[in-house]
Design an enzyme around this catalytic site. Structure first.
Site, PDB file in Angstrom:
ATOM      1  N   ASP A 242      -2.455   5.511  19.161  1.00  0.00           N
ATOM      2  CA  ASP A 242      -3.422   6.029  20.136  1.00  0.00           C
ATOM      3  C   ASP A 242      -2.688   6.607  21.354  1.00  0.00           C
ATOM      4  OD1 ASP A 242      -5.307   5.026  18.373  1.00  0.00           O
ATOM      5  OD2 ASP A 242      -5.466   3.114  19.416  1.00  0.00           O
TER       6      ASP A 242
ATOM      7  N   ASP B 233       2.220  -1.568  -4.518  1.00  0.00           N
ATOM      8  CA  ASP B 233       0.816  -1.161  -4.619  1.00  0.00           C
ATOM      9  C   ASP B 233       0.201  -1.840  -5.835  1.00  0.00           C
ATOM     10  OD1 ASP B 233      -0.802   1.379  -3.157  1.00  0.00           O
ATOM     11  OD2 ASP B 233      -1.654   0.735  -5.092  1.00  0.00           O
TER      12      ASP B 233
ATOM     13  N   VAL C 265      -1.824  -2.853   9.584  1.00  0.00           N
ATOM     14  CA  VAL C 265      -2.274  -1.481   9.824  1.00  0.00           C
ATOM     15  C   VAL C 265      -3.712  -1.282   9.320  1.00  0.00           C
ATOM     16  CG1 VAL C 265      -1.757   0.968   9.382  1.00  0.00           C
ATOM     17  CG2 VAL C 265       0.112  -0.667   9.620  1.00  0.00           C
ATOM     18  N   SER C 266      -4.050  -1.971   8.225  1.00  0.00           N
ATOM     19  CA  SER C 266      -5.371  -1.774   7.600  1.00  0.00           C
ATOM     20  C   SER C 266      -6.487  -1.988   8.620  1.00  0.00           C
ATOM     21  CB  SER C 266      -5.548  -2.777   6.442  1.00  0.00           C
ATOM     22  OG  SER C 266      -4.429  -2.738   5.589  1.00  0.00           O
ATOM     23  N   ASN C 267      -7.547  -1.207   8.482  1.00  0.00           N
ATOM     24  CA  ASN C 267      -8.670  -1.270   9.437  1.00  0.00           C
ATOM     25  C   ASN C 267      -9.808  -2.150   8.956  1.00  0.00           C
ATOM     26  OD1 ASN C 267      -8.144   0.288  11.806  1.00  0.00           O
ATOM     27  ND2 ASN C 267      -8.086   2.132  10.510  1.00  0.00           N
TER      28      ASN C 267
ATOM     29  N   GLY D  93       0.866  -1.175   0.000  1.00  0.00           N
ATOM     30  CA  GLY D  93       0.000   0.000   0.000  1.00  0.00           C
ATOM     31  C   GLY D  93       0.899   1.219   0.000  1.00  0.00           C
TER      32      GLY D  93
ATOM     33  N   HIS E 116      -8.613  -0.814  18.810  1.00  0.00           N
ATOM     34  CA  HIS E 116      -8.358   0.432  18.081  1.00  0.00           C
ATOM     35  C   HIS E 116      -9.665   0.864  17.407  1.00  0.00           C
ATOM     36  CE1 HIS E 116      -6.210   3.441  15.843  1.00  0.00           C
ATOM     37  NE2 HIS E 116      -6.571   2.906  14.680  1.00  0.00           N
TER      38      HIS E 116
ATOM     39  N   ASN F 104     -11.732  -4.580   3.088  1.00  0.00           N
ATOM     40  CA  ASN F 104     -10.342  -4.769   3.549  1.00  0.00           C
ATOM     41  C   ASN F 104      -9.998  -6.202   3.941  1.00  0.00           C
ATOM     42  OD1 ASN F 104      -9.962  -2.134   2.967  1.00  0.00           O
ATOM     43  ND2 ASN F 104      -9.729  -1.406   5.068  1.00  0.00           N
TER      44      ASN F 104
ATOM     45  N   ARG G  56     -11.397   5.166   5.985  1.00  0.00           N
ATOM     46  CA  ARG G  56     -12.781   5.628   6.171  1.00  0.00           C
ATOM     47  C   ARG G  56     -12.942   7.088   5.745  1.00  0.00           C
ATOM     48  NH1 ARG G  56     -13.868   6.459  12.689  1.00  0.00           N
ATOM     49  NH2 ARG G  56     -11.697   6.821  13.301  1.00  0.00           N
TER      50      ARG G  56
ATOM     51  N   ARG H 266     -14.402   2.581  11.642  1.00  0.00           N
ATOM     52  CA  ARG H 266     -13.380   1.706  11.038  1.00  0.00           C
ATOM     53  C   ARG H 266     -13.986   0.345  10.694  1.00  0.00           C
ATOM     54  NH1 ARG H 266     -11.092   4.300  15.485  1.00  0.00           N
ATOM     55  NH2 ARG H 266      -9.187   5.503  15.136  1.00  0.00           N
TER      56      ARG H 266
ATOM     57  N   ARG I  42      -1.349   9.978  20.520  1.00  0.00           N
ATOM     58  CA  ARG I  42      -2.439  10.972  20.568  1.00  0.00           C
ATOM     59  C   ARG I  42      -2.815  11.287  22.010  1.00  0.00           C
ATOM     60  NH1 ARG I  42      -5.726   8.229  15.595  1.00  0.00           N
ATOM     61  NH2 ARG I  42      -4.655   9.352  13.932  1.00  0.00           N
TER      62      ARG I  42
ATOM     63  N   VAL J 123      -0.717   6.328   4.246  1.00  0.00           N
ATOM     64  CA  VAL J 123      -0.002   5.759   5.394  1.00  0.00           C
ATOM     65  C   VAL J 123       1.254   5.007   4.951  1.00  0.00           C
ATOM     66  CG1 VAL J 123      -0.163   4.172   7.356  1.00  0.00           C
ATOM     67  CG2 VAL J 123      -2.128   5.569   6.733  1.00  0.00           C
TER      68      VAL J 123
HETATM   69  N1  LIG Z   1      -4.067   0.961  12.391  1.00  0.00           N
HETATM   70  C1  LIG Z   1      -3.988   2.257  12.352  1.00  0.00           C
HETATM   71  O1  LIG Z   1      -3.635   2.910  13.341  1.00  0.00           O
HETATM   72  C2  LIG Z   1      -4.271   2.988  11.070  1.00  0.00           C
HETATM   73  C3  LIG Z   1      -3.897   4.333  10.912  1.00  0.00           C
HETATM   74  C4  LIG Z   1      -4.172   4.987   9.706  1.00  0.00           C
HETATM   75  C5  LIG Z   1      -4.807   4.284   8.663  1.00  0.00           C
HETATM   76  N2  LIG Z   1      -5.164   2.989   8.852  1.00  0.00           N
HETATM   77  C6  LIG Z   1      -5.754   2.207   7.784  1.00  0.00           C
HETATM   78  O2  LIG Z   1      -4.758   1.964   6.797  1.00  0.00           O
HETATM   79  C7  LIG Z   1      -5.383   1.751   5.533  1.00  0.00           C
HETATM   80  C8  LIG Z   1      -4.710   2.627   4.482  1.00  0.00           C
HETATM   81  O3  LIG Z   1      -4.988   3.985   4.715  1.00  0.00           O
HETATM   82  P1  LIG Z   1      -4.453   5.107   3.704  1.00  0.00           P
HETATM   83  O4  LIG Z   1      -4.877   6.405   4.241  1.00  0.00           O
HETATM   84  O5  LIG Z   1      -3.016   4.860   3.412  1.00  0.00           O
HETATM   85  O6  LIG Z   1      -5.310   4.751   2.403  1.00  0.00           O
HETATM   86  P2  LIG Z   1      -4.913   5.092   0.872  1.00  0.00           P
HETATM   87  O7  LIG Z   1      -6.154   4.929   0.076  1.00  0.00           O
HETATM   88  O8  LIG Z   1      -4.199   6.384   0.805  1.00  0.00           O
HETATM   89  O9  LIG Z   1      -3.876   3.949   0.505  1.00  0.00           O
HETATM   90  C9  LIG Z   1      -4.216   2.608   0.400  1.00  0.00           C
HETATM   91  C10 LIG Z   1      -3.435   2.012  -0.746  1.00  0.00           C
HETATM   92  O10 LIG Z   1      -3.676   0.595  -0.786  1.00  0.00           O
HETATM   93  C11 LIG Z   1      -3.616   0.224  -2.155  1.00  0.00           C
HETATM   94  N3  LIG Z   1      -4.220  -1.098  -2.332  1.00  0.00           N
HETATM   95  C12 LIG Z   1      -5.529  -1.436  -2.343  1.00  0.00           C
HETATM   96  N4  LIG Z   1      -5.657  -2.758  -2.545  1.00  0.00           N
HETATM   97  C13 LIG Z   1      -4.412  -3.262  -2.666  1.00  0.00           C
HETATM   98  C14 LIG Z   1      -3.879  -4.561  -2.862  1.00  0.00           C
HETATM   99  N5  LIG Z   1      -4.684  -5.625  -2.990  1.00  0.00           N
HETATM  100  N6  LIG Z   1      -2.539  -4.704  -2.933  1.00  0.00           N
HETATM  101  C15 LIG Z   1      -1.728  -3.640  -2.801  1.00  0.00           C
HETATM  102  N7  LIG Z   1      -2.161  -2.384  -2.611  1.00  0.00           N
HETATM  103  C16 LIG Z   1      -3.487  -2.208  -2.545  1.00  0.00           C
HETATM  104  C17 LIG Z   1      -4.358   1.339  -2.870  1.00  0.00           C
HETATM  105  O11 LIG Z   1      -4.072   1.354  -4.272  1.00  0.00           O
HETATM  106  C18 LIG Z   1      -3.844   2.564  -2.131  1.00  0.00           C
HETATM  107  O12 LIG Z   1      -2.733   3.143  -2.777  1.00  0.00           O
HETATM  108  C19 LIG Z   1      -6.870   2.037   5.764  1.00  0.00           C
HETATM  109  O13 LIG Z   1      -7.572   0.820   5.954  1.00  0.00           O
HETATM  110  C20 LIG Z   1      -6.888   2.857   7.028  1.00  0.00           C
HETATM  111  O14 LIG Z   1      -8.112   2.764   7.709  1.00  0.00           O
HETATM  112  C21 LIG Z   1      -4.913   2.329  10.022  1.00  0.00           C
HETATM  113  O1  LIG Z   2      -9.204   6.824  12.004  1.00  0.00           O
HETATM  114  C1  LIG Z   2      -8.987   6.000  11.105  1.00  0.00           C
HETATM  115  O2  LIG Z   2      -9.892   5.482  10.447  1.00  0.00           O
HETATM  116  C2  LIG Z   2      -7.576   5.681  10.721  1.00  0.00           C
HETATM  117  C3  LIG Z   2      -6.735   5.233  11.858  1.00  0.00           C
HETATM  118  O3  LIG Z   2      -7.245   4.099  12.488  1.00  0.00           O
HETATM  119  C4  LIG Z   2      -6.434   6.328  12.836  1.00  0.00           C
HETATM  120  O4  LIG Z   2      -6.660   6.145  14.022  1.00  0.00           O
HETATM  121  O5  LIG Z   2      -5.927   7.396  12.397  1.00  0.00           O
END
Ligand SMILES: NC(=O)c1ccc[n+]([C@@H]2O[C@H](COP(=O)([O-])OP(=O)(O)OC[C@H]3O[C@@H](n4cnc5c(N)ncnc54)[C@H](O)[C@@H]3O)[C@@H](O)[C@H]2O)c1
Ligand SMILES: O=C(O)C[C@H](O)C(=O)O
Length: 308
Positions: free
Chosen positions: A148, A32, A118-120, A7, A175, A95, A82, A88, A151, A11
């Site tokens: 968290d 990606d 990391v993905s939600n 990805g 989370h 996801n 989201r 989430r 923050r 993030v």
């Molecule tokens: N755990 C945490 O604390 C936390 C924090 C921030 C974001 N997130 C989560 O992380 C994820 C990504 O957020 P983001 O803001 O980077 O989103 P984003 O849309 O900017 O990036 C996601 C990327 O994943 C790629 N992707 C989709 N399917 C794919 C696959 N099968 N193989 C490879 N790449 C693929 C997309 O093309 C895109 O570039 C979200 O689910 C978000 O909720 C989690």
């Molecule tokens: O808030 C979200 O959906 C993304 C991530 O889990 C965060 O806490 O920033």
């Protein structure tokens, strides 16, 4: 040390940038599914190397897992974020399929990899990886609590009118907007309990602001946050890569610890070269124990939506 980040979105790219700037990994592969996207992000980041003074080689690939072979650590950020007003948990439909396919491809090419999810919804995605990959549990780490907690420290410093470096605190639990458990009774300002400086009402407000930290940013940005998430992931990667043995709250599979079973949820762990080297049991008040059980019930409910 080879690190793959799947990805190359907000993030993933932020995480690759922080890893590179900290200059402890020889190689970062960004992958990606979007044609040319990871290649573009990698080239842009590499053009910061002489300015930011790092030697980490960042390469980008479009869905070619052969280029990730031999990764020591891989971070899964692929999937949708989201939008304002969403939870989430609503992301699970899209996801789960992505995380399942990506983790399987990563392990096929790097059987000894340590995965950071990391993905939600992150706790449920971590559970999915645990249930479907066969990786040992010390090598499956969900990132949420480190973010968290950062923050929480930001909100504590704001309330205390103190520098963030003077403040310590931790958030455990799921989370999610309702499931986080900020440990206000353990939080300190230079080893003095913060309750010495803040009223119970102000501390409760700090905890509430912490829990909705992600939602607050999503409302402001139109999509979810990336700088602090990227920095939090890079801190976990560094603790493993450099065998720092730091304590972070991470989502990990529990088998009786914290009176919880068959769940991945945030608890304090020691992170070193073997991934999760120890789950750290800390004494919780009765109120904190009850919040942990409530949080776990929420995560278990979301886990029930998985097709395992
Ligand atoms: N755990 C945490 O604390 C936390 C924090 C921030 C974001 N997130 C989560 O992380 C994820 C990504 O957020 P983001 O803001 O980077 O989103 P984003 O849309 O900017 O990036 C996601 C990327 O994943 C790629 N992707 C989709 N399917 C794919 C696959 N099968 N193989 C490879 N790449 C693929 C997309 O093309 C895109 O570039 C979200 O689910 C978000 O909720 C989690
Ligand atoms: O808030 C979200 O959906 C993304 C991530 O889990 C965060 O806490 O920033």
């Amino acid at each position: 040390m080879k690190v793959t980040v799947v990805g190359a979105g907000a993030v993933g790219a932020s995480c690759a940038e922080y890893i590179a700037i900290k200059n402890f990994a020889s190689e970062v592969v960004l992958l990606d599914i979007k044609e040319g996207y990871a290649e573009g992000k990698a080239m842009d980041l590499m053009q910061t190397a002489s300015l930011n003074g790092f030697d980490t080689k960042i390469t980008g690939v479009t869905n070619d897992y052969s280029k990730t072979a031999g990764s020591d650590i891989a971070v899964i950020t692929s999937g949708i974020p989201r939008k304002p007003g969403m939870t989430r948990e609503e992301l699970i439909g899209i996801n789960a399929g992505i995380v399942k396919a990506v983790s399987s491809s990563l392990i096929e090419h790097s059987p000894n990899v340590t995965l950071i999810v990391v993905s939600n919804p992150m706790d449920t995605m971590t559970y999915l990886v645990h249930k479907t990959t066969g990786l040992p549990k010390n090598k499956i780490i969900g990132m949420g609590g480190a973010l968290d907690s950062a923050r929480f420290k930001y909100r504590l410093a704001e309330a205390l009118e103190a520098p963030i470096s003077d403040v310590d605190g931790m958030v455990i639990g799921g989370h999610s907007d309702t499931g986080m458990v900020p440990l206000t009774s353990h939080a300190t300002r230079n080893s003095i309990k913060v309750s010495e400086f803040l009223s119970a009402e102000r501390l409760a407000q700090v905890a509430e602001d912490t829990k909705v930290g992600g939602a607050t940013l999503t409302k402001l940005l139109g999509t979810s946050a990336w700088y602090a998430p990227g920095a939090a992931v890079s801190a976990l990667v560094q603790s493993i890569a450099c065998d720092q043995k730091k304590i972070f709250p991470c989502s990990t599979f529990l088998n009786g610890e914290y009176d919880l079973e068959d769940i991945c949820i945030g608890v304090p762990v020691i992170l070193g070269k073997d991934g999760i080297e120890k789950i750290v049991d800390i004494p919780l008040s009765d109120a904190e124990k009850a919040k942990m059980q409530e949080s776990a019930a929420g995560v278990t409910k979301t886990n029930g939506l998985l097709e395992l």
